[in-house]
Design an enzyme around this catalytic site. Structure first.
Site, mmCIF file in Angstrom:
data_model
loop_
_atom_site.group_PDB
_atom_site.id
_atom_site.type_symbol
_atom_site.label_atom_id
_atom_site.label_comp_id
_atom_site.label_asym_id
_atom_site.label_seq_id
_atom_site.Cartn_x
_atom_site.Cartn_y
_atom_site.Cartn_z
ATOM 1 N N GLY A 86 73.397 69.350 57.168
ATOM 2 C CA GLY A 86 73.426 67.889 57.196
ATOM 3 C C GLY A 86 73.413 67.301 55.801
ATOM 4 C CB ALA A 87 71.759 68.347 52.680
ATOM 5 N N GLY B 185 46.687 41.801 46.854
ATOM 6 C CA GLY B 185 46.861 41.019 48.080
ATOM 7 C C GLY B 185 48.341 40.852 48.373
ATOM 8 N N GLY B 186 48.652 39.778 49.068
ATOM 9 C CA GLY B 186 50.046 39.524 49.451
ATOM 10 C C GLY B 186 50.958 39.358 48.255
HETATM 11 C C1 HXC Z 1 41.352 31.254 40.866
HETATM 12 C C2 HXC Z 1 40.803 33.075 39.603
HETATM 13 C C3 HXC Z 1 41.377 33.927 40.560
HETATM 14 C C4 HXC Z 1 41.981 33.342 41.707
HETATM 15 C C5 HXC Z 1 40.633 35.148 38.968
HETATM 16 N N1 HXC Z 1 40.339 33.870 38.647
HETATM 17 N N2 HXC Z 1 41.255 35.201 40.138
HETATM 18 N N3 HXC Z 1 40.787 31.744 39.752
HETATM 19 N N4 HXC Z 1 41.948 32.005 41.808
HETATM 20 N N5 HXC Z 1 42.562 34.089 42.637
HETATM 21 C C6 HXC Z 1 39.681 33.399 37.444
HETATM 22 C C7 HXC Z 1 38.222 33.741 37.377
HETATM 23 O O1 HXC Z 1 37.468 32.742 38.031
HETATM 24 C C8 HXC Z 1 37.977 33.763 35.888
HETATM 25 O O2 HXC Z 1 37.882 32.432 35.455
HETATM 26 C C9 HXC Z 1 39.269 34.297 35.332
HETATM 27 O O3 HXC Z 1 40.263 34.098 36.353
HETATM 28 C C10 HXC Z 1 39.217 35.757 35.030
HETATM 29 O O4 HXC Z 1 38.681 36.421 36.148
HETATM 30 P P1 HXC Z 1 37.609 37.575 35.996
HETATM 31 O O5 HXC Z 1 37.113 37.882 37.357
HETATM 32 O O6 HXC Z 1 36.609 37.186 34.953
HETATM 33 O O7 HXC Z 1 38.498 38.739 35.424
HETATM 34 P P2 HXC Z 1 38.407 40.297 35.694
HETATM 35 O O8 HXC Z 1 36.986 40.759 35.614
HETATM 36 O O9 HXC Z 1 39.387 40.918 34.790
HETATM 37 O O10 HXC Z 1 38.856 40.492 37.204
HETATM 38 C C11 HXC Z 1 40.162 40.200 37.580
HETATM 39 C C12 HXC Z 1 40.271 40.183 39.110
HETATM 40 C C13 HXC Z 1 39.215 39.233 39.695
HETATM 41 C C14 HXC Z 1 40.049 41.600 39.631
HETATM 42 C C15 HXC Z 1 41.689 39.753 39.419
HETATM 43 O O11 HXC Z 1 39.280 37.988 39.008
HETATM 44 C C16 HXC Z 1 39.414 38.979 41.135
HETATM 45 O O12 HXC Z 1 39.044 39.808 41.969
HETATM 46 N N6 HXC Z 1 39.999 37.831 41.463
HETATM 47 C C17 HXC Z 1 40.204 37.451 42.823
HETATM 48 C C18 HXC Z 1 41.311 38.245 43.399
HETATM 49 C C19 HXC Z 1 41.618 37.766 44.777
HETATM 50 O O13 HXC Z 1 40.896 38.090 45.713
HETATM 51 N N7 HXC Z 1 42.659 36.950 44.876
HETATM 52 C C20 HXC Z 1 43.091 36.460 46.109
HETATM 53 C C21 HXC Z 1 43.815 37.621 46.710
HETATM 54 S S1 HXC Z 1 44.555 37.177 48.191
HETATM 55 P P3 HXC Z 1 37.086 32.016 34.127
HETATM 56 O O14 HXC Z 1 37.095 30.539 34.133
HETATM 57 O O15 HXC Z 1 35.729 32.626 34.272
HETATM 58 O O16 HXC Z 1 37.840 32.590 33.003
HETATM 59 C C22 HXC Z 1 46.005 36.669 47.689
HETATM 60 C C23 HXC Z 1 46.820 36.277 48.812
HETATM 61 C C24 HXC Z 1 48.231 36.185 48.429
HETATM 62 O O17 HXC Z 1 46.354 36.634 46.592
HETATM 63 C C25 HXC Z 1 48.914 35.996 49.730
HETATM 64 C C26 HXC Z 1 50.354 35.860 49.558
HETATM 65 C C27 HXC Z 1 50.994 35.764 50.909
#
Ligand code: HXC
Length: 534
Positions: free
Chosen positions: A404-405, A169-170
């Site tokens: 040019g290079a 993501g971001g």
């Molecule tokens: C809160 C999160 C989290 C998040 C993961 N966890 N991402 N908690 N916020 N963004 C937690 C899970 O609930 C889980 O908690 C633990 O972290 C591990 O996650 P898993 O899914 O079990 O791990 P894994 O299978 O290895 O997968 C990793 C992952 C997946 C691919 C990163 O967790 C995922 O897709 N997370 C969401 C990613 C996402 O969409 N983030 C927002 C993106 S947008 P427990 O308690 O079970 O251990 C963004 C915007 C930024 O970031 C913008 C900036 C301008």
């Protein structure tokens, strides 16, 4: 007092436990070190001073009040690398997936602000699921606070990002603004939108690894500068990288003791350029025969391999090396090569690292794809970067410097301090083969007409027949052109080349120049900032 000390120990232990042994074990089995192990390996032993260890999440929704963990999943502080202060943050994937919250974003902002005040590098060890979903927009605000610091710190203190797990993501835009990005094979990935979203929107099927793994970003997109086998290698690479660069834009890069004779001559350089000017050779061999101890620390090794960039030392002084690579695509400048080199040149210029350019370039890459892809504006980036650079600049033309290079590759006209050429240099508007087709077109047409007049067959020549008829004349003209223009002496007569030297004495000449240029001071006209063709 003992009770108070016991409580302190308990709180410290709680903070250091992160998300607990089960989650840690899962990470370990994936081949990842813990956030604290990473910091320990990165820094000089015992030098880490942690800040914000007890900072806790401020969120209360979704059961977050009960789920607080001291430190909130980010470890921040400062320590030393080779004795020099650096600031560091490490995201702990075992705590809410290393996600960014209001509280832990503020911890990063705090160390970045201090790093800027004291002039020390910031190193981010990224391993995060992105914005903490339970916190909503305050997490996005936290990211943006960091992006702002990344931008303000750019060119003031070095910023290095290691991607040691997810970065999606971001969140990817913080590493993207920093100076160097490292990725570990198999355990790291970066993308703006993941495979699931891509499948829905564009119906493309792609794995995380294919989309944004270490190989993808090192070889194809150029987002990452280093690919390492594991966490330990990534951290060792950062330690080494820092030996070549200063702590801030006001310091000089650290000079190392040098046991390699600064005037060392390498006789093998005198025969390193092949007889035929279209025959490739490896520019890495040239670089390593000239720099201290034959050691070239290559950056962006797997991307746009037709140009080489990296660090080396000359008589102990770090230098940034930019070199065309005749062994790949004849060393031609294309879009990727231009962008790769331009960014490196700008880093070196921002941080007072002299630029050493080795040139053997047949020109810019021809083709519809390159033109439509914007080779004009991307090639201009490299031109702009060399032109605005005020650090000591030295160029060695080993063979081709065409069109040019020639202008772009740190030519004399871009305020380069020393332009050397080897006797094998060919400096011209274009290569002799292409040039004669244009310059002697009339003579070739005339020769064909003369041949036609005495040709008994009464039908036009085939292409092969034309080539055969013109072969001798063309060879004669190519030779004439080569001896007139494809040499270093026309440019040397004009003063565009300061000296034509024996290749074996290149190291001595460059070291003398670097000694002379050690006090170089040059300023560009005052302005808010330039407008590099992005
Ligand atoms: C809160 C999160 C989290 C998040 C993961 N966890 N991402 N908690 N916020 N963004 C937690 C899970 O609930 C889980 O908690 C633990 O972290 C591990 O996650 P898993 O899914 O079990 O791990 P894994 O299978 O290895 O997968 C990793 C992952 C997946 C691919 C990163 O967790 C995922 O897709 N997370 C969401 C990613 C996402 O969409 N983030 C927002 C993106 S947008 P427990 O308690 O079970 O251990 C963004 C915007 C930024 O970031 C913008 C900036 C301008």
């Amino acid at each position: 007092m003992p009770d108070r000390l016991r409580e302190l120990s308990r709180r410290n232990a709680e903070a250091e436990a992160g998300g607990g042994p089960e989650r840690r074990a899962r990470e370990k089995s994936a081949g990842k070190l813990s956030a604290r192990e990473r910091i320990d390996l990165l820094l000089d032993p015992g030098s880490f001073e942690e800040t914000g260890k007890f900072v806790a999440s401020r969120a209360t929704d979704f059961g977050m009040a009960e789920a607080r963990i001291p430190g909130d999943g980010f470890i921040t502080g400062h320590g030393r690398i080779h004795g020099r202060i650096v600031f560091v943050f490490a995201q702990d994937f075992t705590v809410f997936g290393g996600s960014l919250s209001e509280a832990n974003a503020a911890k990063i902002v705090a160390i970045m602000d201090t790093a800027l005040r004291v002039g020390a590098p910031v190193i981010g060890l990224n391993d995060s699921g992105g914005a903490r979903i339970q916190e909503g927009v305050v997490s996005l605000a936290g990211y943006t606070d960091i992006f702002l610091r990344n931008t303000l710190a750019s060119g003031v203190i070095p910023q290095i990002s290691a991607i040691l797990g997810p970065c999606a993501g971001g969140a990817v835009y913080s590493p993207a603004i920093t100076d160097f990005t490292l990725m570990t094979e198999r355990t790291s990935y970066m993308f703006v939108t993941g495979p699931d979203v891509i499948r829905t929107v564009t119906h493309e099927d792609v794995t995380k690894e294919q989309l944004g793994g270490a190989a993808t970003h090192n070889q194809i997109s150029g987002v990452a500068h280093f690919m390492t086998a594991d966490d330990a290698q990534a951290l060792a690479t950062i330690r080494e990288l820092l030996t070549f660069i200063p702590s801030n834009n006001l310091d000089l890069a650290p000079r190392s003791p040098c046991t390699d004779d600064p005037a060392r001559a390498d006789a093998s350089l005198d025969s390193i350029i092949p007889e035929a000017s279209n025959q490739p050779y490896d520019m890495c061999d040239v670089i390593t025969k000239i720099v201290d101890e034959g050691y070239f620390f290559e950056v962006h090794q797997h991307f746009a391999r037709n140009i080489l960039v990296g660090f080396a030392r000359m008589n102990g002084r770090p230098v940034g090396v930019v070199a065309n690579q005749p062994a790949v695509l004849a060393g031609v400048l294309d879009i990727d090569a231009s962008v790769k080199a331009a960014r490196f040149v700008r880093f070196c210029d921002a941080f007072n690292i002299p630029l050493l350019t080795f040139e053997d370039v047949p020109g810019f890459m021809p083709g519809v794809q390159q033109e439509h892809g914007g080779i004009i504006r991307h090639g201009a980036k490299l031109l702009y970067a060399f032109a605005e650079a005020t650090v000591p600049k030295l160029t060695v033309i080993t063979r081709k410097a065409y069109g040019g290079a020639y202008c772009v590759m740190s030519s004399k006209h871009l305020r380069t301090d020393l332009n050397l050429a080897w006797p094998t240099a060919e400096i011209a508007v274009m290569g002799p083969e292409g040039a004669v087709n244009i310059v002697y077109k009339r003579e070739f047409d005339q020769a064909l007409r003369t041949a036609e007049a005495v040709w008994p067959q009464g039908k036009p020549f085939s292409e092969a027949e034309k080539q055969a008829i013109l072969a001798d004349l063309r060879a004669e003209k190519v030779e004439e052109f080569r001896s007139r223009f494809a040499n270093p002496y026309v440019a040397a007569e004009r003063g565009y080349i300061d000296a034509v030297i024996r290749p074996s004495e290149t190291r001595r000449r460059l070291n003398l120049a670097l000694d002379m240029l050690a006090t170089k001071r040059e300023k560009n006209p005052p302005k808010k900032h330039g407008n590099i063709p992005l």
